[in-house]
Design an enzyme around this catalytic site. Structure first.
Site, mmCIF file in Angstrom:
data_model
loop_
_atom_site.group_PDB
_atom_site.id
_atom_site.type_symbol
_atom_site.label_atom_id
_atom_site.label_comp_id
_atom_site.label_asym_id
_atom_site.label_seq_id
_atom_site.Cartn_x
_atom_site.Cartn_y
_atom_site.Cartn_z
ATOM 1 N N ARG A 24 4.901 9.408 26.822
ATOM 2 C CA ARG A 24 3.439 8.755 27.073
ATOM 3 C C ARG A 24 2.914 9.185 25.792
ATOM 4 O O ARG A 24 2.615 10.224 25.159
ATOM 5 C CB ARG A 24 2.964 9.829 28.167
ATOM 6 C CG ARG A 24 1.552 9.318 28.632
ATOM 7 C CD ARG A 24 1.072 10.102 29.849
ATOM 8 N NE ARG A 24 -0.438 9.672 30.140
ATOM 9 C CZ ARG A 24 -1.597 10.538 29.861
ATOM 10 N NH1 ARG A 24 -1.291 11.579 29.197
ATOM 11 N NH2 ARG A 24 -2.682 10.156 30.295
ATOM 12 N N ASN B 295 -6.904 7.732 29.890
ATOM 13 C CA ASN B 295 -6.731 9.165 30.234
ATOM 14 C C ASN B 295 -8.027 9.687 30.725
ATOM 15 O O ASN B 295 -8.968 9.934 30.122
ATOM 16 C CB ASN B 295 -6.419 9.907 28.829
ATOM 17 C CG ASN B 295 -6.062 11.147 28.977
ATOM 18 O OD1 ASN B 295 -5.140 11.657 29.616
ATOM 19 N ND2 ASN B 295 -7.010 11.855 28.584
ATOM 20 N N GLU B 296 -7.763 10.165 32.000
ATOM 21 C CA GLU B 296 -8.745 11.126 32.514
ATOM 22 C C GLU B 296 -10.195 10.681 32.414
ATOM 23 O O GLU B 296 -11.169 11.459 32.467
ATOM 24 C CB GLU B 296 -8.745 12.548 31.804
ATOM 25 C CG GLU B 296 -7.488 13.346 31.980
ATOM 26 C CD GLU B 296 -7.296 14.722 31.240
ATOM 27 O OE1 GLU B 296 -8.227 15.236 30.505
ATOM 28 O OE2 GLU B 296 -6.197 15.317 31.105
ATOM 29 N N HIS C 10 -3.051 15.467 36.771
ATOM 30 C CA HIS C 10 -2.647 16.605 35.417
ATOM 31 C C HIS C 10 -2.833 17.908 35.782
ATOM 32 O O HIS C 10 -4.085 18.208 36.649
ATOM 33 C CB HIS C 10 -3.877 16.135 34.228
ATOM 34 C CG HIS C 10 -3.606 14.843 33.824
ATOM 35 N ND1 HIS C 10 -4.268 14.116 32.911
ATOM 36 C CD2 HIS C 10 -2.605 13.809 34.002
ATOM 37 C CE1 HIS C 10 -3.699 12.896 32.346
ATOM 38 N NE2 HIS C 10 -2.899 12.641 33.226
ATOM 39 N N TYR D 209 -3.281 21.758 35.454
ATOM 40 C CA TYR D 209 -3.578 22.833 34.396
ATOM 41 C C TYR D 209 -4.041 23.907 35.230
ATOM 42 O O TYR D 209 -3.464 23.982 36.571
ATOM 43 C CB TYR D 209 -4.509 22.355 33.344
ATOM 44 C CG TYR D 209 -3.948 21.545 32.441
ATOM 45 C CD1 TYR D 209 -3.125 21.975 31.311
ATOM 46 C CD2 TYR D 209 -4.204 20.082 32.353
ATOM 47 C CE1 TYR D 209 -2.366 20.849 30.286
ATOM 48 C CE2 TYR D 209 -3.710 19.185 31.584
ATOM 49 C CZ TYR D 209 -2.868 19.778 30.524
ATOM 50 O OH TYR D 209 -2.419 18.747 29.813
ATOM 51 N N GLU E 265 0.576 15.157 33.050
ATOM 52 C CA GLU E 265 0.291 16.110 32.144
ATOM 53 C C GLU E 265 0.465 17.384 32.920
ATOM 54 O O GLU E 265 0.023 17.515 34.134
ATOM 55 C CB GLU E 265 -1.053 16.232 31.387
ATOM 56 C CG GLU E 265 -1.281 15.041 30.621
ATOM 57 C CD GLU E 265 -2.652 15.024 29.851
ATOM 58 O OE1 GLU E 265 -3.271 16.167 29.511
ATOM 59 O OE2 GLU E 265 -3.097 14.114 29.151
ATOM 60 N N TRP F 93 2.788 18.319 28.316
ATOM 61 C CA TRP F 93 1.980 18.084 27.197
ATOM 62 C C TRP F 93 1.932 19.132 26.245
ATOM 63 O O TRP F 93 1.863 20.469 27.010
ATOM 64 C CB TRP F 93 0.250 17.944 27.942
ATOM 65 C CG TRP F 93 -0.608 17.754 26.595
ATOM 66 C CD1 TRP F 93 -1.034 18.921 25.790
ATOM 67 C CD2 TRP F 93 -1.011 16.579 26.078
ATOM 68 N NE1 TRP F 93 -1.952 18.102 24.692
ATOM 69 C CE2 TRP F 93 -2.044 16.921 25.068
ATOM 70 C CE3 TRP F 93 -1.065 15.211 26.456
ATOM 71 C CZ2 TRP F 93 -2.541 15.900 24.247
ATOM 72 C CZ3 TRP F 93 -1.637 14.300 25.642
ATOM 73 C CH2 TRP F 93 -2.693 14.635 24.936
#
Length: 464
Positions: A216, A290-291, A356, A358, A386, A415
């Site tokens: 990516r 992105n995001e 994503h 986290y 990610e 990531w």
């Protein structure tokens, strides 16, 4: 002569006696009584039949009777109720039409009207099996009614058709397929190209050497960082193809922003470089932004991406499209809210989604599986676009992310290869750009772990 006269006299006497006997028989009171008694008994029996409390069976077809479906069609609140006013001998619970202990239905005790009403259901000589609980139902037992009460995501759940163009990647339900029609599960790494443009030809081969099948690429449309030109993008694609990597392109400039105008500028960028995308549908997937949308705001997220995807398709770009979830990519519930609508808004029906993971979306098994199921339970295709082993918002269960994705054919992308700064250097997968050394707490696990890239990645069939 005398004897002749005697014989005649004797015959006349016999004849007279005979007629006298007949006359007496005709007037015999005993005979008349017997006949009268028989007639009386017949009359009384007939009267008894006519005056019985129960209607004869022929009243079943009487025009006064209710048709059978009036009882069995559910027109009354209680299947046993046939009249708003119970007749004499009928309990308020309508026991006259309920099964008794033998399983037969008892006719009404007295009222002739009640008997007519119920005669269409069952005549006195007919038995009826006691219905199973719940009480006598009227409509056929189907699942139509219960299904209608369920949320429309399962019919809710609509079948995703193969996109109009299958020259490249396409989604079908929860799966992604390549141009050869083979299911493709991403295993790969993010590369922050736009900040480290000079490392492209070092980083891409090094990422391919890990066994990754996807990379990516971070790009810029010039809003916040240095713009990547169309020639830059074409070069990136060719290097990825040379190294047998599927290339995902994303614009990073509107990360965490809620402004639709910013997303419109991103869309304009894709239209500007569309010649790099068209013709590469088998190798390039477009991750629009992105995001985008930092807030947990599904409505804004839907509005912006619905507009963007229509503009992209109207420009003739048919590549598969990825949309990151709202909330800095971690609010997966936005996919649950509007993912199906976004897929329907895509004329190509060729959109997948990304979460994503986290410290918020990837902190424990329950949260991880729930966030992925926001897509898969709606028959939508999703990847973990990610993730790391930890971040500023908390610890990440990276082991479970990789395990769950492996067991459920979900793509994942770690990531990031190298270049993290500002206190998040721990997210570097490699200690150097050429990948001679991997970070011990993150890179080694992502690449060499039991559910890591080397053990689970398969090169896309378009490169075989």
């Amino acid at each position: 002569m005398k004897n002749k006269n005697v014989l005649i006299s004797f015959l006349l006497a016999l004849i007279t006696a005979f007629f006298t006997s007949c006359s007496q028989a005709t007037n015999d009171p005993d005979i008349n009584t017997d006949v009268g008694t028989s007639l009386t008994e017949i009359q009384e029996n007939t009267s008894s039949v006519e005056n019985t409390d129960e209607e004869p069976a022929v009243t079943v077809i009487s025009s006064d009777s209710e048709p059978e479906e009036s009882i069995t069609s559910g027109k009354t609140d209680n299947p046993g109720q046939t009249s708003s006013t119970p007749s004499s001998g009928t309990n308020n619970d309508h026991s006259s039409s309920k099964p008794n202990s033998t399983g037969t239905v008892n006719p009404p005790a007295s009222s002739a009207a009640a008997s007519k009403t119920n005669s269409a259901v069952i005549s006195p000589s007919v038995s009826k099996t006691k219905p199973a609980a719940p009480a006598p139902v009227t409509k056929p037992t189907t699942t139509t009614t219960s299904n209608a009460a369920k949320p429309s995501v399962t019919t809710t759940t609509s079948t995703v058709q193969k996109p109009v163009s299958s020259a490249g990647f396409y989604v079908n339900g929860t799966s992604l397929y390549d141009a050869n029609g083979n299911r493709f599960v991403m295993r790969g790494i993010n590369h922050a190209h736009t900040w480290f443009k000079s490392q492209l030809e070092t980083a891409i081969p090094a990422i391919a050497a890990t066994g990754s099948n996807t990379v990516r690429i971070v790009l810029s449309d010039g809003q916040q960082y240095t713009k990547d030109s169309i020639s830059d993008v074409k070069r990136i694609i060719e290097i990825c193809k040379k190294n047998k990597l599927v290339c995902i392109l994303e614009v990073h400039d509107v990360t965490g922003k809620n402004d639709i105008n910013g997303l419109r500028r991103v869309t304009d960028y894709w239209l500007e470089i569309k010649s790099a995308l068209i013709g590469n549908e088998a190798y390039v997937i477009l991750n629009i932004a992105n995001e985008w949308v930092g807030d947990w705001d599904s409505a804004t997220w839907y509005k912006g991406y619905s507009e963007a995807i229509k503009a992209i398709r109207n420009a003739g770009i048919k590549n598969a499209v990825i949309i990151d979830s709202a909330g800095w990519g971690q609010y997966a519930e936005s996919i649950n809210h509007y993912g199906q609508k976004l897929l329907n808004d895509d004329p190509q029906k060729n959109t997948l989604f990304s979460v994503h993971m986290y410290g918020t979306a990837g902190k424990n098994p329950d949260i991880i599986s729930k966030n992925i199921k926001y897509a898969t339970n709606n028959n939508l295709c999703v990847i973990v676009g990610e993730f790391g082993h930890t971040h500023s918002d908390g610890d990440v269960d990276e082991d479970y992310i990789m395990e769950y994705c492996n067991k459920n054919n979900i793509g994942y992308l770690g990531w990031s290869w190298k270049g993290n700064g500002g206190g998040v250097e721990y997210l570097d997968i490699a200690n150097d750009w050429n990948g001679n050394s991997l970070s011990g707490d993150w890179g080694e696990k992502l690449i060499n772990g039991i559910y890591g890239i080397k053990n689970t990645s398969k090169i896309c069939s378009v490169y075989k």
